[in-house]
Design a protein around this motif. Structure first.
Motif, short mmCIF file in Angstrom:
data_model
loop_
_atom_site.label_atom_id
_atom_site.label_comp_id
_atom_site.label_asym_id
_atom_site.label_seq_id
_atom_site.Cartn_x
_atom_site.Cartn_y
_atom_site.Cartn_z
N LEU A 179 -7.18 2.05 5.10
CA LEU A 179 -7.11 3.50 5.30
C LEU A 179 -5.93 3.87 6.21
O LEU A 179 -5.22 4.84 5.97
CB LEU A 179 -8.42 4.02 5.89
N GLY A 214 -3.65 7.14 6.96
CA GLY A 214 -3.95 8.14 5.94
C GLY A 214 -5.33 8.72 6.01
O GLY A 214 -5.64 9.66 5.26
N ASP A 215 -6.21 8.19 6.87
CA ASP A 215 -7.60 8.67 6.90
C ASP A 215 -8.14 8.46 8.32
O ASP A 215 -8.13 7.33 8.82
CB ASP A 215 -8.44 7.91 5.88
N LEU A 241 3.35 11.46 9.21
CA LEU A 241 2.58 10.39 8.59
C LEU A 241 3.41 9.10 8.46
O LEU A 241 2.91 8.00 8.74
CB LEU A 241 2.10 10.85 7.21
N TRP A 255 2.35 5.40 10.01
CA TRP A 255 2.22 4.19 9.20
C TRP A 255 3.20 3.12 9.68
O TRP A 255 2.87 1.94 9.74
CB TRP A 255 2.50 4.50 7.73
N ALA A 308 3.18 2.32 2.58
CA ALA A 308 2.60 3.66 2.74
C ALA A 308 3.57 4.58 3.48
O ALA A 308 3.68 5.78 3.15
CB ALA A 308 1.27 3.57 3.49
N ALA A 312 5.37 8.10 1.99
CA ALA A 312 5.41 9.39 2.67
C ALA A 312 6.83 9.86 2.92
O ALA A 312 7.10 11.07 2.92
CB ALA A 312 4.64 9.31 3.99
#
Length: 389
Positions: free
Chosen positions: A90, A93-94, A129, A133, A155, A159
Motif C-alpha cells: 500500500l 498510496g493508502d 505522492l 514513495w 509507484a 505518479a
C-alpha cells in the motif's frame, strides 16, 4: 538533493553484488520462473503461504502478491509478516499502510524494516505522492529490501514519470537485483544533469561491471556537483584504488575524513586503505590508524585495522590484543576473523588459526575475497578446504 545520504549510500555500495546482470540468467529471472510455476500449480487457497509470497515478491509479481495478501487477510489477519508486506504494498498510496506497519512492529525480526518504512511514510505526509514513495524506497534500500524498494520507485514514477531521484534509485535497485539499471540511471542524468545521484549510481553500476575507469569518471562528476559530500570523495578514492593508483587515492579518502570529521566510518575507510591495499603505509599512516582507533574505540573495523597495522609492524602480541578487541565488538566480522587467524598462526596456535579461518570460509564463502584468502591460508596450514575436519 536531500534524499542522498552519503554514509548510507556508501555502506550500500560496499555490499556484495549477486550475479552480474551481463552474464547468464539472473537470480531475479530465476525467481520469476519459480513464481510462475508456483502460481500455475497451486490452488488459490495455497497462495497465501509465506514461502510462496516470498517468491512472488522476489519476482515482483505485485498482482499476485496483492491477491495472496487479500486471502491471507481472511485466514491470518494478525500475521505480522503479512501485515508488513501489505503495508509495503500500500505504501504512500493508502493511509492504511501505517496501521499495517505498526502491527508489524510486534515482530522482533521485522521491527527494523517496519520501523524504517513507517518513519519514511510519517516523515512528511503532506509531501507530493512521488516524493513520499521515493522516500519509502530509499528507506527500504537502507534495510536491504531491494524488490520492495523497486516497487516503491515504480509507484513514484507512476505518479511523476520525470522524478529524477526515483529514476536514479530505481536503476540502483535494479542493479542490486541482477537486472540492468543503466537505462534508468542514464535517464536520470539526462533529466537532471546537475543532480549528482545519476552519476553516483552510474559509478556503482560501472564498478559492478568491472569498468573502473568509467566508474572513476562518474564518481568524479558526482563529486564536482556536490563537493561537500564525503561519500563522493571516498568513492573517487575507491575507484582510483581499484585502478591501482594508490598515491592518488589517498588524498580522496582523506578528503572524506576532512568533510565529516566526526563520522568514524570515513576514518575506518582510510585506515582500511592504509593496511589492506597495495599502498605502502608510512609512519604517519600508522599513526593515523592508531589515533583513529583510540578516538573511536567502539568501532570494530578500526580495531581490526589497528590489529593488522601492528602485525605489519611486527608487534604480534599487540596485534592479537587489538584483533581480540575487534572480535569482542563484532564477533561475526570476517575481516577481523581472517586477520586474527593469521596472527594466531604467527603466534604458533595452529588449531586456533584454523578455527578462525574456517569461520571466515564458512561465513563468507569461497567467492568472497576474504573467503578465498582463508582457503589459501588453510591449505598452507595443511587443511583440505573441500571438507572441513
Amino acid at each position: 538533493m536531500a534524499l542522498l545520504c552519503g554514509v548510507a549510500l556508501l555502506a550500500a555500495s560496499l555490499m556484495p553484488l549477486g550475479t552480474p546482470f551481463a552474464h547468464g540468467i539472473s537470480a531475479v529471472e530465476g525467481d520469476a520462473r519459480y513464481a510462475a510455476q508456483v502460481t500455475a500449480t497451486l490452488s488459490p487457497s495455497a497462495l497465501d503461504d509465506h514461502h510462496t509470497l516470498r517468491a512472488l515478491i522476489a519476482a515482483r509479481d505485485w498482482d499476485g502478491v496483492a491477491s495472496a495478501l487479500e486471502r491471507s487477510a481472511e485466514s491470518s489477519p494478525d500475521d505480522p509478516e503479512f501485515r508488513y508486506w501489505r503495508g509495503l504494498l500500500l505504501g504512500a498510496g493508502d493511509p492504511a499502510a501505517v496501521g499495517d506497519l505498526r502491527r508489524a512492529l510486534e515482530s522482533e525480526t521485522l521491527r527494523p524494516q517496519a520501523q524504517a518504512a513507517l518513519d519514511a511514510l510519517l516523515h512528511d505526509p503532506a509531501a507530493p505522492l512521488a516524493e513520499r514513495w521515493t522516500a519509502l524506497g530509499v528507506a527500504l534500500i537502507g534495510v536491504g529490501e531491494w524488490a520492495w524498494a523497486h516497487h516503491a520507485f515504480d509507484a513514484a514514477l507512476a505518479a511523476d514519470p520525470l522524478h529524477v531521484t526515483a529514476l536514479a534509485y530505481r536503476g540502483f535497485a535494479k542493479d542490486r537485483q541482477g537486472l540492468d539499471g543503466l537505462a534508468d540511471i542514464k535517464a536520470a542524468q539526462a533529466l537532471g544533469p546537475r543532480e549528482p545521484a545519476g552519476y553516483y549510481f552510474a559509478g556503482l553500476h560501472w564498478r559492478a561491471a568491472g569498468d573502473y575507469a568509467a566508474s572513476h569518471q562518474a564518481f568524479l562528476a558526482a563529486h564536482f556537483l556536490a563537493p561537500d559530500n564525503p561519500a563522493f570523495a571516498a568513492e573517487v578514492g575507491g575507484a582510483l584504488e581499484l585502478l591501482g593508483v594508490y598515491s592518488d587515492a589517498e588524498p580522496w579518502y582523506r578528503m572524506a575524513v576532512e568533510l565529516a570529521p566526526d563520522e568514524p566510518g570515513w576514518y575506518a575507510l582510510l585506515a582500511r586503505f592504509y593496511v589492506d591495499s597495495g599502498y605502502r603505509p608510512d609512519d604517519a599512516a600508522f599513526a593515523f590508524v592508531e589515533a583513529a582507533a583510540a578516538r573511536f574505540d567502539r568501532n570494530a573495523d578500526l580495531a581490526a585495522s589497528l590489529g593488522w597495522a601492528r602485525f605489519q609492524q611486527g608487534e604480534h602480541q599487540r596485534a592479537y590484543d587489538a584483533l581480540n578487541r575487534a572480535l569482542s565488538l563484532a564477533p561475526e566480522s570476517v575481516r577481523a576473523r581472517y586477520y586474527f587467524g593469521l596472527v594466531l598462526e604467527r603466534l604458533g596456535d595452529r588449531e586456533g588459526a584454523a578455527d578462525s579461518l574456517w569461520f571466515v570460509l564458512d561465513t563468507a564463502g569461497p567467492e568472497d575475497a576474504y573467503g578465498l584468502r582463508a582457503a589459501r591460508a588453510l591449505q598452507r596450514l595443511g587443511y583440505p578446504v573441500r571438507a572441513r575436519p
